[in-house]
Enzyme design. Structure first.
Site, PDB file in Angstrom:
ATOM      1  N   SER A  14       0.178   0.547  -6.549  1.00  0.00           N
ATOM      2  CA  SER A  14       1.218   0.835  -5.591  1.00  0.00           C
ATOM      3  C   SER A  14       2.635   0.215  -5.829  1.00  0.00           C
ATOM      4  O   SER A  14       3.618   0.741  -5.437  1.00  0.00           O
ATOM      5  CB  SER A  14       0.929   0.541  -4.120  1.00  0.00           C
ATOM      6  OG  SER A  14       0.612  -1.092  -4.187  1.00  0.00           O
ATOM      7  N   LYS A  45       8.742  -6.671  -4.584  1.00  0.00           N
ATOM      8  CA  LYS A  45       7.794  -5.590  -3.922  1.00  0.00           C
ATOM      9  C   LYS A  45       8.272  -5.638  -2.411  1.00  0.00           C
ATOM     10  O   LYS A  45       8.085  -6.714  -1.728  1.00  0.00           O
ATOM     11  CB  LYS A  45       6.560  -5.488  -4.166  1.00  0.00           C
ATOM     12  CG  LYS A  45       5.878  -4.170  -3.942  1.00  0.00           C
ATOM     13  CD  LYS A  45       4.232  -4.497  -4.150  1.00  0.00           C
ATOM     14  CE  LYS A  45       3.366  -3.203  -3.783  1.00  0.00           C
ATOM     15  NZ  LYS A  45       1.985  -3.394  -4.096  1.00  0.00           N
ATOM     16  N   SER A  78      -3.093  -2.442  -8.012  1.00  0.00           N
ATOM     17  CA  SER A  78      -1.410  -1.963  -7.850  1.00  0.00           C
ATOM     18  C   SER A  78      -0.645  -2.778  -8.787  1.00  0.00           C
ATOM     19  O   SER A  78       0.539  -2.498  -8.948  1.00  0.00           O
ATOM     20  CB  SER A  78      -1.468  -2.274  -6.496  1.00  0.00           C
ATOM     21  OG  SER A  78      -1.608  -1.071  -5.772  1.00  0.00           O
TER      22      SER A  78
HETATM   23  N1  GLN Z   1      -4.965   2.458  -5.422  1.00  0.00           N
HETATM   24  C1  GLN Z   1      -5.472   1.630  -4.761  1.00  0.00           C
HETATM   25  C2  GLN Z   1      -5.267   1.921  -3.240  1.00  0.00           C
HETATM   26  O1  GLN Z   1      -4.891   2.957  -3.053  1.00  0.00           O
HETATM   27  C3  GLN Z   1      -5.104   0.076  -5.194  1.00  0.00           C
HETATM   28  C4  GLN Z   1      -4.022  -0.382  -4.354  1.00  0.00           C
HETATM   29  C5  GLN Z   1      -3.366  -1.784  -4.463  1.00  0.00           C
HETATM   30  O2  GLN Z   1      -3.925  -2.422  -5.412  1.00  0.00           O
HETATM   31  N2  GLN Z   1      -2.683  -2.087  -3.502  1.00  0.00           N
HETATM   32  O3  GLN Z   1      -5.797   1.186  -2.221  1.00  0.00           O
END
Ligand code: GLN
Length: 489
Positions: free
Chosen positions: A153, A78, A177
């Site tokens: 994400s 990532k 994420s």
């Molecule tokens: N969707 C969540 C956010 O927008 C989690 C994102 C994540 O785990 N990095 O913060």
């Protein structure tokens, strides 16, 4: 040759050791497939020459007798995780030309185990999002239906694994994420316990929640990668010095006598009935393998999203203060003074969602609002963690739930409604707030042919039981074997 990309990590290892194919052939096959599936937009960067050179090196090492656990096996990283001399952007314009001078500990560990980095996967900018639409490098498409999001994400990592563009990828998980995109793409992903895996060299989003973990097509593959990632790192003071069990060796323990807690607050209005049906079916399957079930209550669940969307932006607002256009990163041209340089670099360099979070975060930390928002959220966070402690102390060994309330939604469907987007994280966020390990694995498809994920939540440091239970479930089902058409090109 393209079938090579469908193999598991242990089959790849056997094939490489038995000289059925070389690491160069394998790496080339993945790279060609990445080229053929460009429309997914899963990768921000692919360094062909570097990957092939590393593959040649692995082949040489093997000829010289090395048998490192991941020797010659490629993976994807990532783009939130630093790779020395390879551009790392966090999918933000503000880091669009940033080339790190060092690698994250997790990358060093994978490379020391012999693995090869194919490239850097796309994500929501600074990992803020649940759909991978917030990327300065464009949205990622879900390989199961390219009109839909892959989740976020870590959407690029999930899409890459589902389309068989790599056998494993790294993700980061601050509020879901790793798990939510795994569930949208029919793959397995685990967020280890907070402190299990080093975050040295991982771009910081919300430091009391962030954790790195593997994404792959099977539980065993995730266990193999988690083994390499886990353990204390002197460069990360939040990584904990605890022995790491042998995850793969213990996989066949089964679930006989395992007590599964079914939280009633996770089966509520708003949960897609098709998702509920698949998850209930998976629970039955685990029962038929010898597990027992008990209803539990996690009474503060409904507060988790609100708490998270105070704490995560608060931490982000201070972590992201370092991007000022001075020492590195994007710098606006023609500023009239220093303040103008800061303001313009940050307004031009950060995307809309990131700016929204910085503003929310700065607001909840500001004097006069701190007690009402930030401090209160911290207190509720403790109550959420206590809900889990109580359930594990009194009733169950593992908690079972859906990973997300729905299957993959359409691109652009929620992007103009941040609240609807935030609510998609309702079942994953509490796990980060409590610092627990959580896994998502395939447990069915809806009537549109979209994957559904099952979430297993463990006691602190008990990734082992998640792997065992996940493996037992997976061994009796075929869901994880289904691949999207895109994986067959
Ligand atoms: N969707 C969540 C956010 O927008 C989690 C994102 C994540 O785990 N990095 O913060």
């Amino acid at each position: 040759m393209s079938d090579l990309t469908h193999l598991s990590i242990s089959d790849l290892r056997t094939g490489l050791a038995g000289k059925k194919f070389s690491s160069r052939e394998l790496t080339q096959t993945y790279l060609d497939k990445i080229d053929k599936t460009k429309e997914l937009n899963a990768f921000i960067l692919v360094d062909r020459d570097k990957a092939l050179a590393a593959a040649d090196q692995a082949d040489k090492m093997r000829a010289a007798g090395s048998n490192l656990p991941l020797l010659g096996i490629p993976g994807a990283i990532k783009d939130m995780i630093l790779t020395k001399d390879v551009r790392t952007t966090a999918a933000s314009k503000i880091l669009q030309n940033f080339v790190p001078p060092y690698s994250a500990t997790v990358v060093n560990r994978l490379e020391a185990a012999g693995s090869i980095v194919l490239g850097k996967t796309n994500l929501d900018e600074f990992a803020m999002g649940s759909s991978n639409e917030n990327s300065a490098f464009g949205a990622v498409k879900n390989p199961w239906d390219i009109e839909r999001v892959p989740g976020g994400s870590s959407g690029g990592s999930a899409a890459a694994i589902a389309a068989c563009l790599a056998p494993y990828a790294l993700g980061t998980d601050t509020g879901g994420s790793i798990r939510q995109p795994a569930s949208f793409c029919n793959i397995v992903g685990i967020k280890p316990t907070y402190g299990r895996v080093s975050r040295y060299g991982v771009v910081a989003y919300a430091s009391s929640l962030d954790q790195v973990g593997p994404m792959a097509r099977t539980v065993q593959d995730c266990a193999e990668i988690c083994q390499v990632l886990s353990g204390h790192d002197e460069f990360d003071s939040t990584s904990v010095d605890k022995p790491v069990p042998q995850y793969v060796a213990g996989l066949k323990k089964g679930v006989k006598g395992l007590r599964l807690g079914i939280p009633k607050e996770y089966f509520i209005k708003g949960l897609d009935p098709e998702v509920e049906k698949a998850v209930r079916g998976a629970i039955k399957q685990l029962e038929s393998l010898g597990a027992t079930t008990v209803e539990i209550s996690l009474p503060h669940t409904e507060l988790a999203v609100a708490v998270y969307y105070i704490l995560a932006p608060a931490e982000a607002s201070s972590n992201l203060a370092r991007y000022d256009g001075v020492r590195y990163g994007y710098r606006a041209q023609g500023s009239k003074d220093l303040m103008d340089l800061y303001c313009r670099s940050r307004s031009e360099g950060f995307g809309q969602e990131v700016q929204r979070r910085i503003m929310i975060g700065t607001y909840v930390l500001s004097s006069g609002y701190f007690d009402a928002f930030y401090l209160k959220a911290q207190k509720v966070r403790t109550l959420i963690a206590q809900d889990f402690q109580k359930a594990f102390a009194e009733k169950c060994d593992v908690i079972v739930s859906p990973t997300a309330p729905t299957t993959a939604f359409r691109i652009a469907e929620k992007v103009t409604d941040p609240l609807a987007m935030y609510l998609n994280d309702i079942f994953t966020i509490p796990v980060n707030l409590a610092g627990l390990p959580g896994m998502s694995l395939p447990c069915g498809f809806d009537s549109k042919g979209l994957p559904i994920g099952l979430q297993l939540i463990g006691k602190p440091w008990d990734e082992e039981t998640l792997f065992n239970a996940g493996f037992a479930y997976e061994s009796g089902t075929e869901w994880h074997k289904r691949l999207p058409e895109m994986a067959k090109v």
